[in-house]
Write a protein that holds these residues in place. Structure first.
Motif, short mmCIF file in Angstrom:
data_model
loop_
_atom_site.label_atom_id
_atom_site.label_comp_id
_atom_site.label_asym_id
_atom_site.label_seq_id
_atom_site.Cartn_x
_atom_site.Cartn_y
_atom_site.Cartn_z
N HIS A 295 0.85 -1.20 0.00
CA HIS A 295 0.00 0.00 0.00
C HIS A 295 0.88 1.24 0.00
CE1 HIS A 295 -3.84 2.05 0.51
NE2 HIS A 295 -3.29 2.81 1.45
N GLU A 296 0.53 2.19 -0.86
CA GLU A 296 1.21 3.48 -0.95
C GLU A 296 2.72 3.33 -1.08
OE1 GLU A 296 0.02 6.17 2.12
OE2 GLU A 296 -2.08 6.24 1.46
N GLY A 297 3.15 2.35 -1.87
CA GLY A 297 4.56 2.15 -2.13
C GLY A 297 5.31 1.38 -1.07
N ARG A 298 4.66 1.07 0.05
CA ARG A 298 5.32 0.32 1.12
C ARG A 298 4.91 -1.15 1.07
NH1 ARG A 298 7.63 3.85 4.86
NH2 ARG A 298 6.63 5.89 5.08
N THR A 299 5.81 -1.98 1.53
CA THR A 299 5.51 -3.39 1.76
C THR A 299 5.37 -3.60 3.26
OG1 THR A 299 6.71 -4.11 -0.22
CG2 THR A 299 6.34 -5.75 1.49
N PHE A 300 4.26 -4.17 3.69
CA PHE A 300 3.99 -4.42 5.10
C PHE A 300 3.99 -5.93 5.34
CE2 PHE A 300 1.92 -0.41 4.12
CZ PHE A 300 2.30 0.40 5.18
N LEU A 301 4.70 -6.37 6.36
CA LEU A 301 4.64 -7.76 6.80
C LEU A 301 3.95 -7.78 8.16
CD1 LEU A 301 5.38 -10.78 6.54
CD2 LEU A 301 7.48 -10.25 7.81
N GLU A 302 2.79 -8.38 8.19
CA GLU A 302 1.99 -8.47 9.41
C GLU A 302 2.21 -9.85 10.03
OE1 GLU A 302 -2.50 -7.37 9.58
OE2 GLU A 302 -2.35 -9.55 9.41
N VAL A 303 2.72 -9.89 11.27
CA VAL A 303 3.01 -11.14 11.95
C VAL A 303 2.18 -11.21 13.23
CG1 VAL A 303 4.81 -12.58 12.98
CG2 VAL A 303 5.37 -11.10 11.04
N GLU A 304 1.43 -12.29 13.37
CA GLU A 304 0.59 -12.44 14.56
C GLU A 304 1.43 -12.67 15.81
OE1 GLU A 304 -2.20 -15.53 13.91
OE2 GLU A 304 -3.07 -14.59 12.14
N ARG A 305 1.02 -12.06 16.90
CA ARG A 305 1.69 -12.25 18.19
C ARG A 305 1.22 -13.57 18.80
NH1 ARG A 305 2.18 -6.96 21.94
NH2 ARG A 305 3.26 -8.57 23.14
N PHE A 306 2.14 -14.50 18.99
CA PHE A 306 1.73 -15.78 19.56
C PHE A 306 1.77 -15.78 21.08
CE2 PHE A 306 6.03 -16.11 17.70
CZ PHE A 306 6.79 -16.27 18.84
N ASP A 307 2.08 -14.63 21.70
CA ASP A 307 1.93 -14.51 23.15
C ASP A 307 0.62 -13.81 23.51
OD1 ASP A 307 2.66 -12.02 22.19
OD2 ASP A 307 3.95 -11.53 23.89
N ARG A 308 -0.26 -13.63 22.53
CA ARG A 308 -1.57 -13.02 22.73
C ARG A 308 -2.64 -13.98 22.25
NH1 ARG A 308 1.31 -10.42 25.44
NH2 ARG A 308 1.52 -8.15 25.54
N HIS A 309 -3.79 -14.01 22.97
CA HIS A 309 -4.86 -14.94 22.66
C HIS A 309 -6.20 -14.21 22.79
CE1 HIS A 309 -1.83 -18.10 22.93
NE2 HIS A 309 -1.38 -17.44 23.97
N GLY A 310 -6.96 -14.20 21.71
CA GLY A 310 -8.20 -13.45 21.74
C GLY A 310 -7.93 -11.98 21.97
N THR A 311 -8.86 -11.31 22.58
CA THR A 311 -8.72 -9.87 22.80
C THR A 311 -7.80 -9.55 23.97
OG1 THR A 311 -10.95 -9.53 21.93
CG2 THR A 311 -9.98 -7.72 23.19
N HIS A 312 -7.90 -10.32 25.06
CA HIS A 312 -7.16 -9.96 26.28
C HIS A 312 -6.24 -11.06 26.80
CE1 HIS A 312 -9.70 -6.44 26.43
NE2 HIS A 312 -10.78 -7.17 26.52
N GLY A 313 -6.29 -12.26 26.25
CA GLY A 313 -5.49 -13.35 26.79
C GLY A 313 -4.01 -13.24 26.44
N ARG A 314 -3.17 -13.79 27.31
CA ARG A 314 -1.72 -13.76 27.11
C ARG A 314 -1.11 -15.09 27.55
NH1 ARG A 314 0.16 -7.62 29.05
NH2 ARG A 314 -1.47 -6.51 27.88
N SER A 315 0.12 -15.32 27.12
CA SER A 315 0.84 -16.52 27.56
C SER A 315 2.31 -16.15 27.75
CB SER A 315 0.68 -17.66 26.56
OG SER A 315 1.13 -17.28 25.27
N PRO A 316 3.02 -16.91 28.59
CA PRO A 316 4.43 -16.58 28.90
C PRO A 316 5.34 -16.87 27.72
CG PRO A 316 3.80 -18.63 29.96
CD PRO A 316 2.55 -18.06 29.37
#
Length: 466
Positions: A295-316
């Motif tokens: 988009h707009e000349g940029r390349t974006f790499l979106e990587v999911e956070r695997f220490d996050r779960h759902g909206t509020h969950g987290r893991s160590p």
């Protein structure tokens, strides 16, 4: 042994001894202040309330004085958030004179070194170190907040006290699942109640362009030239074409012009996406899920956070770098060597060693020359370690030089020793698939696609000799 000194002077001597050596045994303290052990125990009971920490049973009992944090002697509560978004008190963190800390982790999911089984740590407890602001986003945070927090604008210059202070005041979205202090906990609660909606698919590209422009305007100069992608965090909706359980992502991005340097970084972002896809095909290996947006000349790499779960969950989460420092103290940079040592210590299952070996060889066969110990992580579980999904896997051999020059470099695939042959062959199949995918991906520049094709041919050529 003399026991006739005035009580006040002897008590002062006890506090001096505690301030110089912590944690200390009763016998060691009694010898330092020249009293009997029973007298020493009575003296300990007379110390000012709240100053003394004691832990350990019988002969393992040790004592220390609290160290104030910014003039305050109170302990810092440590909270843990689970995958459902529920928070529990893990325990109090106490800073010690003259250095070190106390936090009881025995019985938790975290592997605990033998000398820390009673809660004594020579520095900060190791799960806290990966929570520090670091990398591009950490330096961005430090530049923005250092005056308000009274710390250096360079997070690498922070002391342990600085780290605890910063995390207790602003650390509501650090790596992993821990929160330090009531202020950070209150910020996390406020975020849960007032969190803005995630980005919809239609608004995501334009929002990413705006977030990239803001990160560049206020960020760290020269990050890409120094071998680090600028990035930002975001939340986007989870839709049918995004098979995910979390809306939390980290987004790396290229520049917006078409210079050779920017073009190369854009190529490498696409390569990282392709490499993660192929890493996930390796035996026992999981990889962070990703996608590429243009988009707009940029390349974006979106990587999911695997220490996050759902909206509020987290893991160590904990990096190999931190695990090595806490549990091994090994100078090696070889992931497979460190994994074998963790297994020998009972910290990592054999299947985890195999997973690390497959990922290590895959990285080397795709010309990833930046496989430092911060680029592999683990999840603690019942006192042992599980290999976390792969991330930051790309052919960094072809990254631009620090001054921006795009240098021509040859790639010579490494060959295995005979005991490594089976793992090497599995990694080779995935690496061949990666080079072929990169050679055919139209999002990658024609010159770099041709380079990937040559690497594919070379790997095919050497494979029979493994």
């Amino acid at each position: 042994m003399a026991r006739s000194e005035p009580l006040a002077a002897t008590t002062m001597g006890l506090e001096t001894a505690l301030a110089l050596q912590a944690p200390a045994s009763a016998a060691g303290l009694a010898e330092a202040v020249r009293v009997s052990v029973p007298t020493l125990h009575r003296m300990l009971q007379r110390l000012p309330a709240g100053r003394l920490i004691s832990a350990g049973q019988a002969r393992r009992a040790r004592y220390a004085l609290r160290r104030p944090l910014r003039g305050v002697f109170a302990d810092v509560p440590v909270y843990a958030i689970d995958t459902e978004g529920r928070a529990e008190l893990l325990g109090p963190l106490a800073l010690l004179q003259p250095q070190g800390a106390w936090l009881a982790l025995a019985g938790s999911d975290w592997p605990v070194p033998e000398d820390a089984r009673d809660g004594w740590w020579p520095g900060l407890p190791y799960p806290l170190y990966d929570m520090r602001p670091q990398g591009y986003m950490g330096r961005l945070f430090a530049r923005a907040e250092h005056r308000a927090l009274g710390v250096s604008p360079d997070p690498q210059a922070w002391t342990d006290d600085d780290v605890v202070h910063v995390l207790s005041q602003r650390g509501f979205d650090a790596s992993g699942h821990l929160l330090l202090g009531d202020a950070a906990y209150a910020d996390w609660q406020a975020l849960r109640l007032n969190q803005p909606p995630p980005l919809s698919p239609d608004e995501t590209p334009a929002a990413y362009a705006a977030l990239a422009a803001r990160a560049v305007a206020t960020g760290v100069p020269g990050s890409s030239a120094a071998g680090e992608f600028p990035k930002f965090a975001a939340r986007r909706e989870v839709s049918g074409d995004l098979p995910s359980d979390t809306p939390h992502v980290l987004v790396k991005f290229s520049g917006a012009d078409d210079s050779p340097t920017v073009r190369r970084w854009a190529d490498l972002l696409v390569c990282e996406h392709l490499a993660l896809q192929q890493a996930a095909t390796l035996p026992g290996v999981a990889a962070a899920r990703s996608r590429v947006l243009l988009h707009e000349g940029r390349t974006f790499l979106e990587v999911e956070r695997f220490d996050r779960h759902g909206t509020h969950g987290r893991s160590p989460l904990c990096s190999l770098e931190t695990v090595n420092a806490a549990l091994l103290g090994d100078a090696s940079r070889d992931w497979t060597h460190l994994a074998r040592r963790l297994a020998a210590a009972g910290r990592l299952a054999e299947e985890g060693v195999a997973s690390v070996a497959h990922l290590w060889w895959f990285g080397r066969l795709i010309a990833n020359t930046d496989m430092h110990a911060g680029n592999l992580s683990f999840r603690p579980a019942s006192g042992r370690l599980l290999v976390a999904p792969a991330y930051d896997m790309l052919p960094m051999l072809h990254a631009p030089l620090a001054g921006g020059e795009v240098a021509a470099r040859e790639f010579e695939p490494p060959l295995p020793l005979p005991p490594q042959r089976a793992v090497w062959q599995a990694a080779c199949m995935a690496a061949l698939a990666f080079w072929q995918a990169a050679a055919q991906d139209q999002r990658i520049s024609s010159g770099f696609r041709a380079l990937c094709e040559r690497h594919h041919a070379r790997l095919q050529q050497v494979a029979p000799y493994a």
